[in-house]
Design a protein around this motif. Sequence first.
Motif, PDB file in Angstrom:
ATOM      1  N   VAL A   1       0.838  -1.206   0.000  1.00 38.52           N
ATOM      2  CA  VAL A   1       0.000   0.000   0.000  1.00 38.52           C
ATOM      3  C   VAL A   1       0.873   1.256   0.000  1.00 38.52           C
ATOM      4  CG1 VAL A   1      -1.642   1.338   1.397  1.00 38.52           C
ATOM      5  CG2 VAL A   1      -2.011  -1.111   1.054  1.00 38.52           C
ATOM      6  N   VAL A   2       1.921   1.268   0.808  1.00 38.58           N
ATOM      7  CA  VAL A   2       2.807   2.438   0.892  1.00 38.58           C
ATOM      8  C   VAL A   2       3.480   2.695  -0.453  1.00 38.58           C
ATOM      9  CG1 VAL A   2       4.951   3.315   1.931  1.00 38.58           C
ATOM     10  CG2 VAL A   2       3.175   2.298   3.379  1.00 38.58           C
ATOM     11  N   GLN A   3       4.021   1.641  -1.079  1.00 40.47           N
ATOM     12  CA  GLN A   3       4.694   1.862  -2.365  1.00 40.47           C
ATOM     13  C   GLN A   3       3.714   2.337  -3.416  1.00 40.47           C
ATOM     14  OE1 GLN A   3       4.346   0.110  -5.413  1.00 40.47           O
ATOM     15  NE2 GLN A   3       2.859  -1.311  -4.577  1.00 40.47           N
ATOM     16  N   LEU A   4       2.474   1.848  -3.356  1.00 42.04           N
ATOM     17  CA  LEU A   4       1.472   2.258  -4.339  1.00 42.04           C
ATOM     18  C   LEU A   4       1.092   3.724  -4.145  1.00 42.04           C
ATOM     19  CD1 LEU A   4      -0.040   1.019  -6.733  1.00 42.04           C
ATOM     20  CD2 LEU A   4      -1.910   0.473  -5.156  1.00 42.04           C
ATOM     21  N   ALA A   5       0.983   4.148  -2.896  1.00 42.89           N
ATOM     22  CA  ALA A   5       0.688   5.560  -2.618  1.00 42.89           C
ATOM     23  C   ALA A   5       1.829   6.454  -3.119  1.00 42.89           C
ATOM     24  CB  ALA A   5       0.449   5.764  -1.125  1.00 42.89           C
ATOM     25  N   LEU A   6       3.054   6.032  -2.858  1.00 46.17           N
ATOM     26  CA  LEU A   6       4.204   6.803  -3.349  1.00 46.17           C
ATOM     27  C   LEU A   6       4.233   6.833  -4.878  1.00 46.17           C
ATOM     28  CD1 LEU A   6       6.863   5.614  -0.768  1.00 46.17           C
ATOM     29  CD2 LEU A   6       5.945   7.942  -0.998  1.00 46.17           C
ATOM     30  N   ASN A   7       3.839   5.734  -5.491  1.00 46.65           N
ATOM     31  CA  ASN A   7       3.762   5.659  -6.948  1.00 46.65           C
ATOM     32  C   ASN A   7       2.789   6.716  -7.477  1.00 46.65           C
ATOM     33  OD1 ASN A   7       2.513   4.717  -9.516  1.00 46.65           O
ATOM     34  ND2 ASN A   7       3.982   3.046  -9.303  1.00 46.65           N
ATOM     35  N   ALA A   8       1.648   6.867  -6.809  1.00 43.28           N
ATOM     36  CA  ALA A   8       0.624   7.817  -7.254  1.00 43.28           C
ATOM     37  C   ALA A   8       1.095   9.264  -7.127  1.00 43.28           C
ATOM     38  CB  ALA A   8      -0.666   7.614  -6.446  1.00 43.28           C
ATOM     39  N   ILE A   9       1.973   9.530  -6.190  1.00 37.49           N
ATOM     40  CA  ILE A   9       2.426  10.903  -5.925  1.00 37.49           C
ATOM     41  C   ILE A   9       3.474  11.380  -6.936  1.00 37.49           C
ATOM     42  CG2 ILE A   9       3.678  12.317  -4.238  1.00 37.49           C
ATOM     43  CD1 ILE A   9       2.384  10.527  -2.063  1.00 37.49           C
ATOM     44  N   TRP A  10       4.255  10.469  -7.496  1.00 39.85           N
ATOM     45  CA  TRP A  10       5.398  10.884  -8.305  1.00 39.85           C
ATOM     46  C   TRP A  10       5.004  11.715  -9.529  1.00 39.85           C
ATOM     47  CZ3 TRP A  10       7.161  10.456 -13.242  1.00 39.85           C
ATOM     48  CH2 TRP A  10       8.463  10.915 -13.456  1.00 39.85           C
ATOM     49  N   THR A  11       4.060  11.256 -10.313  1.00 39.30           N
ATOM     50  CA  THR A  11       3.706  11.940 -11.562  1.00 39.30           C
ATOM     51  C   THR A  11       3.284  13.390 -11.334  1.00 39.30           C
ATOM     52  OG1 THR A  11       3.131   9.853 -12.617  1.00 39.30           O
ATOM     53  CG2 THR A  11       2.247  11.840 -13.646  1.00 39.30           C
ATOM     54  N   PRO A  12       2.401  13.672 -10.372  1.00 40.10           N
ATOM     55  CA  PRO A  12       2.071  15.086 -10.133  1.00 40.10           C
ATOM     56  C   PRO A  12       3.277  15.919  -9.689  1.00 40.10           C
ATOM     57  CG  PRO A  12       0.423  13.673  -9.122  1.00 40.10           C
ATOM     58  CD  PRO A  12       1.537  12.787  -9.599  1.00 40.10           C
ATOM     59  N   LEU A  13       4.164  15.332  -8.904  1.00 38.02           N
ATOM     60  CA  LEU A  13       5.356  16.081  -8.485  1.00 38.02           C
ATOM     61  C   LEU A  13       6.242  16.424  -9.683  1.00 38.02           C
ATOM     62  CD1 LEU A  13       6.628  14.339  -5.225  1.00 38.02           C
ATOM     63  CD2 LEU A  13       5.731  16.658  -5.468  1.00 38.02           C
ATOM     64  N   PHE A  14       6.472  15.442 -10.529  1.00 40.65           N
ATOM     65  CA  PHE A  14       7.385  15.632 -11.651  1.00 40.65           C
ATOM     66  C   PHE A  14       6.759  16.494 -12.736  1.00 40.65           C
ATOM     67  CE2 PHE A  14       9.642  14.578 -15.532  1.00 40.65           C
ATOM     68  CZ  PHE A  14      10.965  14.522 -15.120  1.00 40.65           C
ATOM     69  N   PHE A  15       5.562  16.128 -13.178  1.00 40.72           N
ATOM     70  CA  PHE A  15       4.962  16.805 -14.320  1.00 40.72           C
ATOM     71  C   PHE A  15       4.113  18.009 -13.936  1.00 40.72           C
ATOM     72  CE2 PHE A  15       5.941  12.704 -16.351  1.00 40.72           C
ATOM     73  CZ  PHE A  15       6.623  13.169 -17.455  1.00 40.72           C
ATOM     74  N   ALA A  16       3.136  17.841 -13.066  1.00 41.47           N
ATOM     75  CA  ALA A  16       2.236  18.956 -12.751  1.00 41.47           C
ATOM     76  C   ALA A  16       2.959  20.068 -12.003  1.00 41.47           C
ATOM     77  CB  ALA A  16       1.032  18.468 -11.950  1.00 41.47           C
ATOM     78  N   ALA A  17       3.798  19.696 -11.034  1.00 34.24           N
ATOM     79  CA  ALA A  17       4.499  20.698 -10.232  1.00 34.24           C
ATOM     80  C   ALA A  17       5.850  21.079 -10.829  1.00 34.24           C
ATOM     81  CB  ALA A  17       4.687  20.183  -8.803  1.00 34.24           C
ATOM     82  N   GLY A  18       6.393  20.235 -11.704  1.00 36.31           N
ATOM     83  CA  GLY A  18       7.708  20.518 -12.280  1.00 36.31           C
ATOM     84  C   GLY A  18       8.820  20.546 -11.244  1.00 36.31           C
ATOM     85  N   ARG A  19       8.615  19.807 -10.173  1.00 38.41           N
ATOM     86  CA  ARG A  19       9.578  19.767  -9.062  1.00 38.41           C
ATOM     87  C   ARG A  19      10.455  18.539  -9.220  1.00 38.41           C
ATOM     88  NH1 ARG A  19       8.135  22.695  -4.472  1.00 38.41           N
ATOM     89  NH2 ARG A  19      10.309  22.240  -3.971  1.00 38.41           N
ATOM     90  N   TYR A  20      11.400  18.608 -10.125  1.00 39.22           N
ATOM     91  CA  TYR A  20      12.209  17.445 -10.477  1.00 39.22           C
ATOM     92  C   TYR A  20      13.063  16.951  -9.311  1.00 39.22           C
ATOM     93  CZ  TYR A  20      10.833  19.346 -14.989  1.00 39.22           C
ATOM     94  OH  TYR A  20      10.118  19.860 -16.032  1.00 39.22           O
ATOM     95  N   GLY A  21      13.616  17.856  -8.529  1.00 39.63           N
ATOM     96  CA  GLY A  21      14.417  17.455  -7.367  1.00 39.63           C
ATOM     97  C   GLY A  21      13.565  16.798  -6.300  1.00 39.63           C
ATOM     98  N   LEU A  22      12.406  17.376  -6.019  1.00 37.58           N
ATOM     99  CA  LEU A  22      11.489  16.781  -5.043  1.00 37.58           C
ATOM    100  C   LEU A  22      10.974  15.435  -5.550  1.00 37.58           C
ATOM    101  CD1 LEU A  22      10.095  17.095  -2.323  1.00 37.58           C
ATOM    102  CD2 LEU A  22       8.274  18.378  -3.492  1.00 37.58           C
ATOM    103  N   ALA A  23      10.701  15.359  -6.845  1.00 29.15           N
ATOM    104  CA  ALA A  23      10.264  14.095  -7.441  1.00 29.15           C
ATOM    105  C   ALA A  23      11.356  13.036  -7.302  1.00 29.15           C
ATOM    106  CB  ALA A  23       9.884  14.283  -8.904  1.00 29.15           C
ATOM    107  N   PHE A  24      12.621  13.458  -7.437  1.00 22.72           N
ATOM    108  CA  PHE A  24      13.707  12.501  -7.257  1.00 22.72           C
ATOM    109  C   PHE A  24      13.753  11.997  -5.813  1.00 22.72           C
ATOM    110  CE2 PHE A  24      18.111  11.535  -6.046  1.00 22.72           C
ATOM    111  CZ  PHE A  24      18.261  10.377  -6.798  1.00 22.72           C
ATOM    112  N   ALA A  25      13.630  12.899  -4.849  1.00 23.26           N
ATOM    113  CA  ALA A  25      13.619  12.478  -3.440  1.00 23.26           C
ATOM    114  C   ALA A  25      12.461  11.513  -3.187  1.00 23.26           C
ATOM    115  CB  ALA A  25      13.510  13.694  -2.523  1.00 23.26           C
ATOM    116  N   GLU A  26      11.317  11.799  -3.779  1.00 29.65           N
ATOM    117  CA  GLU A  26      10.142  10.945  -3.612  1.00 29.65           C
ATOM    118  C   GLU A  26      10.352   9.578  -4.263  1.00 29.65           C
ATOM    119  OE1 GLU A  26       6.194   9.205  -4.259  1.00 29.65           O
ATOM    120  OE2 GLU A  26       7.752   9.639  -5.714  1.00 29.65           O
ATOM    121  N   ILE A  27      10.979   9.550  -5.440  1.00 29.11           N
ATOM    122  CA  ILE A  27      11.178   8.264  -6.111  1.00 29.11           C
ATOM    123  C   ILE A  27      12.210   7.409  -5.368  1.00 29.11           C
ATOM    124  CG2 ILE A  27      12.975   8.769  -7.828  1.00 29.11           C
ATOM    125  CD1 ILE A  27      11.182   7.274  -9.887  1.00 29.11           C
ATOM    126  N   VAL A  28      13.129   8.055  -4.657  1.00 27.52           N
ATOM    127  CA  VAL A  28      14.050   7.289  -3.811  1.00 27.52           C
ATOM    128  C   VAL A  28      13.265   6.607  -2.693  1.00 27.52           C
ATOM    129  CG1 VAL A  28      15.967   7.471  -2.161  1.00 27.52           C
ATOM    130  CG2 VAL A  28      16.110   8.633  -4.383  1.00 27.52           C
TER     131      VAL A  28
END
Length: 165
Positions: free
Chosen positions: A92-119
Motif C-alpha cells: 500500500v505504501v509503495q502504491l501511494a508513493l507511486n501515485a504521488i510521483w507523476t504530479p510532483l514531476f509533471f504537474a508541479a515541475g519539481r524534479y528534485g522533489l520528485a527525485f527524493a520521492e522516487i528514492v
Amino acid sequence: MTISGSIRRAGRGARRWWALLGFGAAVTAAAAVGGLGVRGTSEEYAGLAQPSWAPPSWLFGPVWTVLYGLIAVAGWLVWQRAGWGPALWAWVVQLALNAIWTPLFFAAGRYGLAFAEIVLMWLAVGATVALSGRVSRPAAGLLAPYWAWVTFAAALNFTIWRLNS
C-alpha cells in the motif's frame, strides 16, 4: 461432500476473484490519481533536456500497464497466503508513493522533489519485494521488474533534474 460445504468452497473461490479485481482497482486508482491534473506529459517530457538513453514517451504507457498488472497480481498472491500483514502494508505504501510521483514531476515541475520521492518509492518497493518474498516467492518475482523500472526511472529523474536545473 455436503451441499453446504460445496457452497462455502464456491463462496471462497468467488471471494478470491473479487479480491483480485480489488487489487486491480487499487492499482488503477493509483494510476488515475497520479494522472489527475496532469496533461500534456508527452509534450513536456519531449521538451526537457534528456540523456541519450532516455526512452521515447510512447514507451511509458505500455510499460506501466504491464507493471500495474504485475503489481496487482503480486498483492493478490500475498493476500491469499498471508492476508493483511506487513507485506501488504508495504504494498500500500509503495502504491501511494507511486501515485504521488507523476504530479510532483509533471504537474508541479519539481524534479528534485520528485527525485527524493522516487528514492522513497524505490525503498518502499524494495521492502515490498523483501516482505512479499517471505510470503510468496512468485509475488516477489512479479515485483522484480517493477523495482528494476523504478531504479531506471530514478536514474532518469535524477539526470533530467540535473540537466534542467
